[in-house]
Design a protein around this motif. Structure first.
Motif, PDB file in Angstrom:
ATOM      1  N   TRP A 182      -6.318  -6.688 -21.714  1.00 42.16           N
ATOM      2  CA  TRP A 182      -6.202  -5.906 -20.483  1.00 42.16           C
ATOM      3  C   TRP A 182      -6.889  -6.644 -19.341  1.00 42.16           C
ATOM      4  O   TRP A 182      -7.971  -7.198 -19.501  1.00 42.16           O
ATOM      5  CB  TRP A 182      -6.793  -4.518 -20.688  1.00 42.16           C
ATOM      6  N   THR A 183      -6.276  -6.621 -18.175  1.00 43.08           N
ATOM      7  CA  THR A 183      -6.728  -7.434 -17.054  1.00 43.08           C
ATOM      8  C   THR A 183      -7.675  -6.691 -16.125  1.00 43.08           C
ATOM      9  O   THR A 183      -8.762  -7.162 -15.815  1.00 43.08           O
ATOM     10  CB  THR A 183      -5.507  -7.926 -16.243  1.00 43.08           C
ATOM     11  N   HIS A 184      -7.266  -5.530 -15.692  1.00 42.09           N
ATOM     12  CA  HIS A 184      -8.001  -4.809 -14.650  1.00 42.09           C
ATOM     13  C   HIS A 184      -8.459  -3.485 -15.247  1.00 42.09           C
ATOM     14  O   HIS A 184      -7.675  -2.536 -15.342  1.00 42.09           O
ATOM     15  CB  HIS A 184      -7.076  -4.599 -13.449  1.00 42.09           C
ATOM     16  N   THR A 192     -13.773  -4.875 -15.279  1.00 42.40           N
ATOM     17  CA  THR A 192     -13.869  -5.913 -16.307  1.00 42.40           C
ATOM     18  C   THR A 192     -12.483  -6.461 -16.611  1.00 42.40           C
ATOM     19  O   THR A 192     -11.541  -5.702 -16.827  1.00 42.40           O
ATOM     20  CB  THR A 192     -14.496  -5.345 -17.596  1.00 42.40           C
ATOM     21  N   ASP A 193     -12.388  -7.789 -16.639  1.00 42.31           N
ATOM     22  CA  ASP A 193     -11.134  -8.499 -16.904  1.00 42.31           C
ATOM     23  C   ASP A 193     -11.257  -9.195 -18.260  1.00 42.31           C
ATOM     24  O   ASP A 193     -12.067 -10.100 -18.434  1.00 42.31           O
ATOM     25  CB  ASP A 193     -10.888  -9.523 -15.795  1.00 42.31           C
ATOM     26  N   LYS A 199     -13.248 -15.914 -15.542  1.00 36.86           N
ATOM     27  CA  LYS A 199     -14.095 -15.059 -14.720  1.00 36.86           C
ATOM     28  C   LYS A 199     -15.364 -14.647 -15.457  1.00 36.86           C
ATOM     29  O   LYS A 199     -16.281 -14.087 -14.868  1.00 36.86           O
ATOM     30  CB  LYS A 199     -13.308 -13.820 -14.283  1.00 36.86           C
ATOM     31  N   LYS A 200     -15.385 -14.879 -16.764  1.00 33.23           N
ATOM     32  CA  LYS A 200     -16.548 -14.617 -17.618  1.00 33.23           C
ATOM     33  C   LYS A 200     -16.997 -13.158 -17.563  1.00 33.23           C
ATOM     34  O   LYS A 200     -18.187 -12.851 -17.590  1.00 33.23           O
ATOM     35  CB  LYS A 200     -17.692 -15.565 -17.263  1.00 33.23           C
ATOM     36  N   GLU A 201     -15.981 -12.265 -17.508  1.00 30.06           N
ATOM     37  CA  GLU A 201     -16.249 -10.831 -17.558  1.00 30.06           C
ATOM     38  C   GLU A 201     -16.019 -10.256 -18.949  1.00 30.06           C
ATOM     39  O   GLU A 201     -16.598  -9.223 -19.297  1.00 30.06           O
ATOM     40  CB  GLU A 201     -15.370 -10.098 -16.541  1.00 30.06           C
ATOM     41  N   GLY A 202     -15.147 -10.893 -19.731  1.00 25.12           N
ATOM     42  CA  GLY A 202     -14.854 -10.402 -21.069  1.00 25.12           C
ATOM     43  C   GLY A 202     -13.789 -11.237 -21.744  1.00 25.12           C
ATOM     44  O   GLY A 202     -13.207 -12.138 -21.127  1.00 25.12           O
ATOM     45  N   SER A 224      -8.357  -6.714 -37.415  1.00 28.91           N
ATOM     46  CA  SER A 224      -9.259  -6.020 -36.498  1.00 28.91           C
ATOM     47  C   SER A 224      -9.674  -6.982 -35.389  1.00 28.91           C
ATOM     48  O   SER A 224     -10.090  -8.118 -35.660  1.00 28.91           O
ATOM     49  CB  SER A 224     -10.482  -5.517 -37.273  1.00 28.91           C
ATOM     50  N   GLN A 225      -9.575  -6.524 -34.142  1.00 25.59           N
ATOM     51  CA  GLN A 225      -9.926  -7.313 -32.967  1.00 25.59           C
ATOM     52  C   GLN A 225     -10.828  -6.474 -32.064  1.00 25.59           C
ATOM     53  O   GLN A 225     -10.857  -5.256 -32.170  1.00 25.59           O
ATOM     54  CB  GLN A 225      -8.667  -7.748 -32.203  1.00 25.59           C
ATOM     55  N   GLU A 226     -11.539  -7.128 -31.157  1.00 28.79           N
ATOM     56  CA  GLU A 226     -12.394  -6.411 -30.218  1.00 28.79           C
ATOM     57  C   GLU A 226     -12.268  -6.982 -28.821  1.00 28.79           C
ATOM     58  O   GLU A 226     -12.121  -8.183 -28.636  1.00 28.79           O
ATOM     59  CB  GLU A 226     -13.861  -6.463 -30.677  1.00 28.79           C
ATOM     60  N   HIS A 227     -12.284  -6.072 -27.834  1.00 29.34           N
ATOM     61  CA  HIS A 227     -12.361  -6.447 -26.431  1.00 29.34           C
ATOM     62  C   HIS A 227     -13.829  -6.346 -26.035  1.00 29.34           C
ATOM     63  O   HIS A 227     -14.405  -5.254 -25.999  1.00 29.34           O
ATOM     64  CB  HIS A 227     -11.524  -5.502 -25.575  1.00 29.34           C
ATOM     65  N   VAL A 228     -14.429  -7.499 -25.755  1.00 31.36           N
ATOM     66  CA  VAL A 228     -15.871  -7.578 -25.502  1.00 31.36           C
ATOM     67  C   VAL A 228     -16.132  -7.782 -24.016  1.00 31.36           C
ATOM     68  O   VAL A 228     -15.550  -8.690 -23.392  1.00 31.36           O
ATOM     69  CB  VAL A 228     -16.497  -8.731 -26.310  1.00 31.36           C
TER      70      VAL A 228
END
Length: 413
Positions: A182-184, A192-193, A199-202, A224-228
């Motif tokens: 997810w971008t925005h 968080t992007d 951009k080093k936001e995630g 299993s994956q994670e958005h960090v």
């Protein structure tokens, strides 16, 4: 299967050649109704209410006095097979599922190879797609921020052509074959992007393999994956937990067409809500195609008759991309499920003058409106991809979407 990286339960279901002995136990009789549309090599599945040892299960299609063996797979409490050939609208077909003490020959037709930090889905020796669970390094000299796991590349056409691209060039090193960050987003008061990692936001990372399945009808995995999210104090926090469910089916049409499914099942990782903000691209199904596909060598067509010139920001049940490769003409048909958020999903399609005409395409369910995720709820997006040699007609694409979106009804006697 390697065990030093993760523990994988492996279910192997093979091709079964057998003659039913008199003692074979009938488990169920199924009736498959084609419904209002013609069916062609349609994938069907239904719940299997009686637990059974998959290695002893066999199926036959019953047509009057004629009985034809049918390949069958069992996984996740369901039984799967293919409604082979052409089934006219309004007709029915009949099947029997049995178990017993059978003399069988078993091979894993649809199987998975674990190699160098990746799962390679295969039909026999033919490669279908590769899921990269280990971290893949970017090109030499690139910022290490572009290191990435949890994406599909390569995706192969039946003729062996690679249809995807990863780390394509200096300007878009964050494009990773098939991926869906997810971008925005809005997470704990901060935008968080997870897509533009520079951009080093995630970013998105692989966590563990839940299941790996081989069989006679399909092979696949649940990962299993994670958005960090990277926080300002230098720490990180998981915002979204996700399971990728990927299933690849045996090829049809003399091996020239193949379907595979991608389901994204995701939820908030903690108590904090995550708002997937309205934006022109992100999430859903992201695709960077092979550099062989340019504005001059490939064509885009959507279910609404749009082309690459005017498909951007339009909705589509399906989108077809066909082009020239070193192995010959090939392409892929990407379908989104009617149950997906804001379906038919809007598209982000690069204009023809981007990067020498190369193509990036994204099914983005939040292109037109935001989507708020709250703790305790589970969200799902489902896509089917058909890869093919040569080309397919718009009518064939529509029929494939109907098979996916409105499959035949299976009833049990």
């Amino acid at each position: 299967m390697k065990t030093n990286t993760y523990s994988t339960p492996l279910l192997v279901l093979g091709l079964l050649w057998a003659v039913f002995p008199a003692s074979a136990q009938l488990i169920a009789r199924y009736t498959v109704q084609a419904g209002p549309t013609d069916r062609n090599n349609c994938i069907v599945h239904t719940r299997l209410n009686t637990p059974a040892d998959a290695s002893t299960l066999v199926m036959e299609e019953v047509a009057g006095k004629k009985r034809v063996p049918v390949n069958v797979s069992v996984a996740d409490g369901e039984v799967w097979w293919v409604l082979s050939g052409h089934t006219p609208a309004g007709t029915k077909r009949f099947y029997e599922l049995k178990k017993g003490s059978l003399k069988t020959t078993t091979t894993a037709l649809m199987h998975i190879t674990d190699k160098n930090g990746a799962l390679i889905l295969q039909e026999g020796a033919r490669q279908i797609l590769q899921y990269n669970y280990a971290t893949v390094e970017p090109p030499a000299g690139s910022d290490t921020v572009y290191r990435r796991s949890a994406f599909i590349h390569p995706l192969w056409a039946p003729n062996g052509a690679v249809l995807t691209n990863a780390f394509p060039n200096a300007g878009h090193l964050h494009h990773m074959g098939i991926w869906n960050p997810w971008t925005h987003t809005l997470f704990e008061g901060r935008e968080t992007d997870f897509w533009n990692v520079q951009k080093k936001e995630g970013k998105v990372r692989f966590v563990k393999m839940e299941t790996v399945t081989s069989g006679s009808v399909w092979c696949g995995f649940n990962a299993s994956q994670e958005h960090v999210a990277f926080l300002k104090n230098g720490t990180e926090k998981t915002a979204i937990n996700e399971i990728w469910k990927v299933r690849a089916y045996a090829a049809t049409h003399q091996g020239q067409r193949r379907c595979w499914d991608l389901s994204s099942v995701f939820s908030c990782a903690g108590d904090s809500a995550v708002t997937l903000l309205q934006y022109r691209y992100g999430g859903g199904f992201g695709l960077r195609t092979t550099p062989a596909f340019t504005a001059k060598t490939s064509e885009v067509l959507t279910s609404e008759g749009k082309t690459r010139k005017n498909a951007d920001s339009t909705r589509a049940r399906w989108v077809k991309i066909t082009g020239t490769t070193p192995q010959g003409k090939a392409g892929l048909l990407i379908m989104n499920a009617p149950t997906n958020y804001d379906s038919p999903e809007p598209l982000r399609v690069w204009p023809e003058n981007m990067e020498g005409g190369e193509l990036m395409l994204n099914y983005s369910p939040t292109k037109m409106k935001s989507w708020k995720m709250t703790n305790g709820n589970v969200y799902t997006l489902v896509y089917r991809v058909m890869v093919y040699d040569g080309d397919i007609t718009p009518q064939e694409a529509e029929e494939a979407w109907k098979d996916f979106a409105f499959p035949p009804v299976v009833t049990k006697e």
